[in-house]
Design a protein around this motif. Structure first.
Motif, short mmCIF file in Angstrom:
data_model
loop_
_atom_site.label_atom_id
_atom_site.label_comp_id
_atom_site.label_asym_id
_atom_site.label_seq_id
_atom_site.Cartn_x
_atom_site.Cartn_y
_atom_site.Cartn_z
N TYR A 13 1.15 -1.04 0.02
CA TYR A 13 -0.08 0.01 -0.30
C TYR A 13 0.98 1.10 -0.09
CZ TYR A 13 -3.55 -2.85 1.18
OH TYR A 13 -4.53 -4.20 1.56
N VAL A 14 2.40 1.23 0.79
CA VAL A 14 3.03 2.34 0.65
C VAL A 14 3.23 2.69 -0.46
CG1 VAL A 14 5.19 3.67 1.95
CG2 VAL A 14 3.72 1.48 3.15
N LEU A 15 3.43 1.01 -1.52
CA LEU A 15 4.66 1.26 -2.30
C LEU A 15 3.67 2.78 -3.54
CD1 LEU A 15 6.48 -1.60 -2.98
CD2 LEU A 15 7.25 0.68 -2.36
N ALA A 16 2.19 1.32 -4.02
CA ALA A 16 0.74 2.36 -4.65
C ALA A 16 1.15 3.88 -3.93
CB ALA A 16 -0.79 1.77 -3.93
N VAL A 17 0.96 4.11 -2.61
CA VAL A 17 0.51 5.67 -2.60
C VAL A 17 2.46 6.31 -3.35
CG1 VAL A 17 1.37 7.38 -0.89
CG2 VAL A 17 -0.26 5.42 -0.86
N ALA A 18 3.28 6.07 -3.40
CA ALA A 18 4.61 6.29 -3.99
C ALA A 18 4.18 6.13 -5.50
CB ALA A 18 5.50 5.62 -3.48
N ALA A 19 3.40 5.57 -5.63
CA ALA A 19 3.59 4.79 -7.17
C ALA A 19 1.94 5.90 -7.36
CB ALA A 19 3.01 3.92 -7.66
N SER A 20 1.54 6.36 -7.11
CA SER A 20 0.64 7.02 -7.26
C SER A 20 0.64 8.90 -8.08
CB SER A 20 -0.97 7.48 -6.14
OG SER A 20 0.06 8.65 -4.54
N THR A 21 1.97 9.20 -7.49
CA THR A 21 3.07 10.29 -7.53
C THR A 21 2.75 10.59 -9.26
OG1 THR A 21 4.98 9.56 -6.85
CG2 THR A 21 3.61 10.77 -4.56
N ASN A 71 6.73 24.01 -7.11
CA ASN A 71 7.13 23.91 -5.42
C ASN A 71 6.45 21.89 -5.84
OD1 ASN A 71 4.78 23.10 -2.51
ND2 ASN A 71 6.07 25.02 -2.56
N PHE A 72 5.79 21.43 -6.17
CA PHE A 72 5.59 19.78 -5.63
C PHE A 72 7.38 19.12 -6.12
CE2 PHE A 72 5.74 16.22 -8.29
CZ PHE A 72 5.17 15.07 -7.85
N THR A 73 8.14 19.82 -6.86
CA THR A 73 9.18 18.69 -7.52
C THR A 73 10.23 19.44 -6.11
OG1 THR A 73 10.18 20.56 -8.73
CG2 THR A 73 9.15 18.39 -9.81
N GLU A 74 10.12 20.89 -5.56
CA GLU A 74 11.15 20.82 -4.23
C GLU A 74 10.60 20.07 -2.74
OE1 GLU A 74 9.97 24.97 -4.36
OE2 GLU A 74 10.91 25.40 -5.50
N ASN A 75 9.38 19.56 -3.24
CA ASN A 75 8.81 18.84 -2.11
C ASN A 75 8.96 17.10 -2.29
OD1 ASN A 75 7.94 20.86 0.47
ND2 ASN A 75 6.94 21.84 -1.33
N TYR A 76 8.84 17.22 -3.19
CA TYR A 76 8.76 15.29 -3.91
C TYR A 76 9.36 14.25 -2.96
CZ TYR A 76 7.94 11.29 -5.96
OH TYR A 76 7.91 10.09 -5.98
N THR A 77 10.96 14.97 -3.35
CA THR A 77 12.11 14.06 -2.49
C THR A 77 12.64 13.62 -1.40
OG1 THR A 77 13.62 15.02 -4.75
CG2 THR A 77 14.58 13.51 -2.11
N SER A 78 11.49 14.76 -0.69
CA SER A 78 11.72 14.43 1.15
C SER A 78 10.62 13.77 1.66
CB SER A 78 11.65 15.71 1.93
OG SER A 78 10.50 16.68 1.75
N PHE A 79 8.86 14.21 0.97
CA PHE A 79 7.97 13.53 1.01
C PHE A 79 7.96 11.70 0.41
CE2 PHE A 79 4.46 10.78 -1.23
CZ PHE A 79 3.80 10.94 -0.29
N VAL A 80 8.96 11.64 -0.48
CA VAL A 80 8.60 9.62 -0.83
C VAL A 80 9.62 9.81 0.57
CG1 VAL A 80 10.38 9.80 -2.70
CG2 VAL A 80 8.49 8.56 -2.72
N THR A 81 11.41 9.84 0.64
CA THR A 81 11.80 9.36 0.76
C THR A 81 11.56 9.04 2.45
OG1 THR A 81 13.92 10.71 0.47
CG2 THR A 81 14.28 9.47 2.60
N ALA A 100 -3.05 11.61 2.39
CA ALA A 100 -3.46 12.57 2.69
C ALA A 100 -2.20 13.37 1.82
CB ALA A 100 -3.34 13.09 4.33
N TRP A 101 -1.27 13.49 2.02
CA TRP A 101 -0.04 14.45 1.11
C TRP A 101 -0.44 14.57 -0.78
CZ3 TRP A 101 3.52 14.48 -2.77
CH2 TRP A 101 4.54 15.25 -2.80
N VAL A 102 -1.04 12.91 -1.61
CA VAL A 102 -1.63 13.18 -2.71
C VAL A 102 -2.56 13.99 -2.69
CG1 VAL A 102 -1.80 11.55 -4.63
CG2 VAL A 102 -0.06 11.17 -3.08
N ALA A 103 -3.53 13.72 -1.84
CA ALA A 103 -4.45 14.12 -2.34
C ALA A 103 -4.53 16.10 -1.96
CB ALA A 103 -5.64 13.99 -1.34
N GLY A 104 -3.73 16.40 -0.59
CA GLY A 104 -3.84 17.68 -0.70
C GLY A 104 -2.43 18.34 -2.10
#
Length: 146
Positions: A13-21, A71-81, A100-104
């Motif tokens: 499920y965690v991987l599915a969230v990562a893939a949804s990005t 802004n998305f790319t600035e935040n993506y790396t820290s989020f997915v890590t 929640a992060w993805v929906a936001g």
């Protein structure tokens, strides 16, 4: 000392969230392309100038879409890590916080592009809560490995 590395069954499920990005990034690409075409800002120009915006209000919308994507790319790396680390110990909670992060981020992209800076607030708040939770879980996961 060595560890046996066992991934929780729910980690999928965690991987599915990562893939949804991938879909968020595609949304950003599409919004930026649509707004670039409508504004007439040519490649390789990254943003419309102040003069272009004064002549054509659609140029501002292009800048908003472009900035939202940045802004998305600035935040993506820290989020997915944080997501991938937190999911090792807290897969269900990480899935919800990541979702929640993805929906936001979807709300942020649409709100900022179409309504300007005030339009980003709701999406930003939701994504911030999700990312804060993931960061805390990631730190706790690392702490427990030590």
């Amino acid at each position: 000392m060595s560890y046996v590395f066992e991934v929780p069954k729910e980690y999928g499920y965690v991987l599915a969230v990562a893939a949804s990005t991938v879909f968020i990034n595609t949304t950003h690409k599409n919004l930026t392309s649509i707004m670039r075409r409508a504004s007439g800002v040519p490649y390789p120009q990254s943003y419309a100038t102040k003069e272009e915006i004064e002549r054509n209000p659609k140029a501002l919308r292009f800048n908003l879409a472009q900035r939202s994507h940045a802004n998305f790319t600035e935040n993506y790396t820290s989020f997915v890590t944080a997501l991938l680390i937190a999911g090792l110990r807290y897969p269900n909670q990480a899935t919800w916080a990541g979702s929640a992060w993805v929906a936001g981020r979807f709300a942020y992209a649409l709100g900022y592009t179409y309504f300007g800076p005030p339009g980003r607030t709701a999406g930003y708040t939701v994504s911030l809560i999700g990312k804060a939770a993931l960061t805390i879980m990631a730190v706790l996961t690392c702490w427990n490995f030590a």
